[in-house]
Scaffold this motif. Structure first.
Motif, short mmCIF file in Angstrom:
data_model
loop_
_atom_site.label_atom_id
_atom_site.label_comp_id
_atom_site.label_asym_id
_atom_site.label_seq_id
_atom_site.Cartn_x
_atom_site.Cartn_y
_atom_site.Cartn_z
N LEU A 58 -6.83 -83.33 -20.40
CA LEU A 58 -5.51 -82.70 -20.30
C LEU A 58 -5.12 -82.20 -21.68
O LEU A 58 -5.20 -82.94 -22.66
N VAL A 61 1.27 -80.97 -21.05
CA VAL A 61 2.01 -81.57 -19.94
C VAL A 61 3.10 -80.59 -19.52
O VAL A 61 3.82 -80.05 -20.35
N ARG A 62 3.18 -80.37 -18.21
CA ARG A 62 4.16 -79.43 -17.66
C ARG A 62 5.44 -80.15 -17.27
O ARG A 62 5.40 -81.18 -16.60
N GLN A 112 0.02 -86.29 -14.14
CA GLN A 112 -0.75 -85.06 -14.35
C GLN A 112 -2.18 -85.32 -14.82
O GLN A 112 -3.03 -84.44 -14.72
N PRO A 117 -2.40 -79.52 -9.81
CA PRO A 117 -1.15 -78.77 -9.62
C PRO A 117 -0.89 -78.48 -8.15
O PRO A 117 -1.81 -78.16 -7.39
N VAL A 215 3.17 -81.69 -9.00
CA VAL A 215 2.78 -81.15 -10.30
C VAL A 215 3.01 -79.64 -10.29
O VAL A 215 2.57 -78.94 -9.36
N THR A 225 5.80 -76.27 -21.33
CA THR A 225 4.77 -77.26 -21.63
C THR A 225 4.98 -77.89 -23.00
O THR A 225 5.61 -77.30 -23.89
#
Length: 363
Positions: A58, A61-62, A112, A117, A215, A225
């Protein structure tokens, strides 16, 4: 900006600029240093646990805009901020000693790392790990909880940490926030286990519950983000809530061109972010850490006051998000900078206090 291998003498910089803390601010700095001293080990262990979840897969992070930003303007000013209940979830969760903001952000990160998503994450992770190689929620939150007993105290400490997590989960799930759902909430035991994320907007102004969390997907364009290093390098633990909210606000506003600076007006930060002047002042530490670049208005003194203020000649600072600053481990540079704010007369040898400062005086 500072690289990982660069050592900065914060004390000389602070002395030259006349930026030693005093009075209430000095006591706050001393208290924070004492707390970070106790948290050094827990931060290291929790950061390692977070890093293991991502395992390098990853990169960011959204976070949905609704967590931080409210489209409908609030009514308020620096002298009278909007009520906490009216503010967006992020600024509503800000607390000097609470863990709610940090736990919710960590829960988004955790989800996440294992959920594609558009999908809803489940939560089979126990609050307290069951096996030697398991990772529980208490392993993901740095806590300075201490046992009041003597000798072997690991079980007591474990229970204190678990109780802190349960209390934080309870707060995030209450009717004032509704950021979590408790599917086991009616059970006599384990009622906080298996908590589930709700949409980041939480409770609506009408009091209606939010939908379950999914997500964010790119096509919806309803999120911003933050770099994964916010979590994997320990900044989520080393920064205060006010600093985290300011960082999120800057990340959300950064234009696609990373070299372009921007301004956030007082009206915007109050009416749409629910952010007051104390939170806005968090740019000072973030700038020293190389996370935010701040260009001061030429009419302002170092303490923020405006020269010959007439109501029209003060501009907000120019800001620029510089995420490379997150690429170093958080604790050492944060402690180094805070120690530099303590005047020499208030310092003690580092071997006697662990942080090189006197214990905080009572407020």
């Amino acid at each position: 900006m500072t690289g990982q291998g660069v050592q900065i003498n914060w004390s000389k910089i602070t002395e030259a600029a006349g930026l030693y803390a005093s009075g209430t601010e000095l006591r706050q700095v001393q208290t924070r240093l004492k707390r970070l001293g106790k948290l050094a080990g827990p931060i290291e262990h929790a950061t390692e646990a977070l890093r293991g979840l991502s395992d390098g897969k990853l990169s960011e992070v959204r976070i949905r805009h609704d967590f931080l930003y409210q489209e409908k303007p609030l009514v308020g000013s620096d002298r009278k901020m909007p009520s906490r209940a009216e503010r967006p979830p992020a600024s509503r969760l800000v607390s000097p000693r609470g863990a709610a903001l940090k736990l919710f952000l960590i829960a988004l990160y955790e989800a996440q790392t294992r959920t594609k998503p558009g999908n809803r994450p489940d939560n089979t992770r126990p609050i307290v790990r069951r096996g030697r190689f398991d990772v529980g929620w208490i392993d993901l939150v740095a806590s300075a909880a201490e046992s009041s007993g003597a000798g072997r105290t690991s079980h007591r400490e474990l229970e204190k940490r678990a109780r802190q997590i349960r209390e934080t989960v309870k707060k995030l799930a209450d009717d004032d926030h509704l950021l979590l759902t408790l599917p086991n909430g009616t059970k006599s035991t384990g009622n906080y286990e298996g908590f589930l994320l709700n949409h980041e907007g939480g409770v609506s102004p009408l009091g209606t519950p939010p939908p379950r969390y999914t997500v964010p997907v790119v096509k919806d364009a309803d999120f911003f983000t933050v770099p994964v290093e916010l979590f994997t390098n320990g900044w989520i633990y080393a920064l205060e809530d006010t600093e985290l909210v300011f960082l999120l606000m800057v990340a959300r506003n950064q234009p696609s061109d990373p070299n372009t600076a921007f301004r956030i007006t007082a009206a915007e930060r109050i009416q749409h972010y629910g952010v007051g002047p104390h939170t806005y002042d968090s740019h000072k530490l973030l700038a020293q850490m190389g996370i935010v670049e701040v260009t001061d208005d030429t009419h302002r003194y170092p303490d923020g006051r405006v020269a010959d203020y007439n109501g029209n000649n003060a501009l907000p600072h120019q800001l620029r998000f510089t995420p490379d600053g997150l690429e170093k481990q958080a604790t050492e540079p944060t402690v180094g900078y805070l120690e530099s704010r303590v005047p020499p007369s208030a310092r003690v040898p580092s071997s006697s206090a662990g942080t090189g400062v006197e214990p905080a005086a009572p407020a």
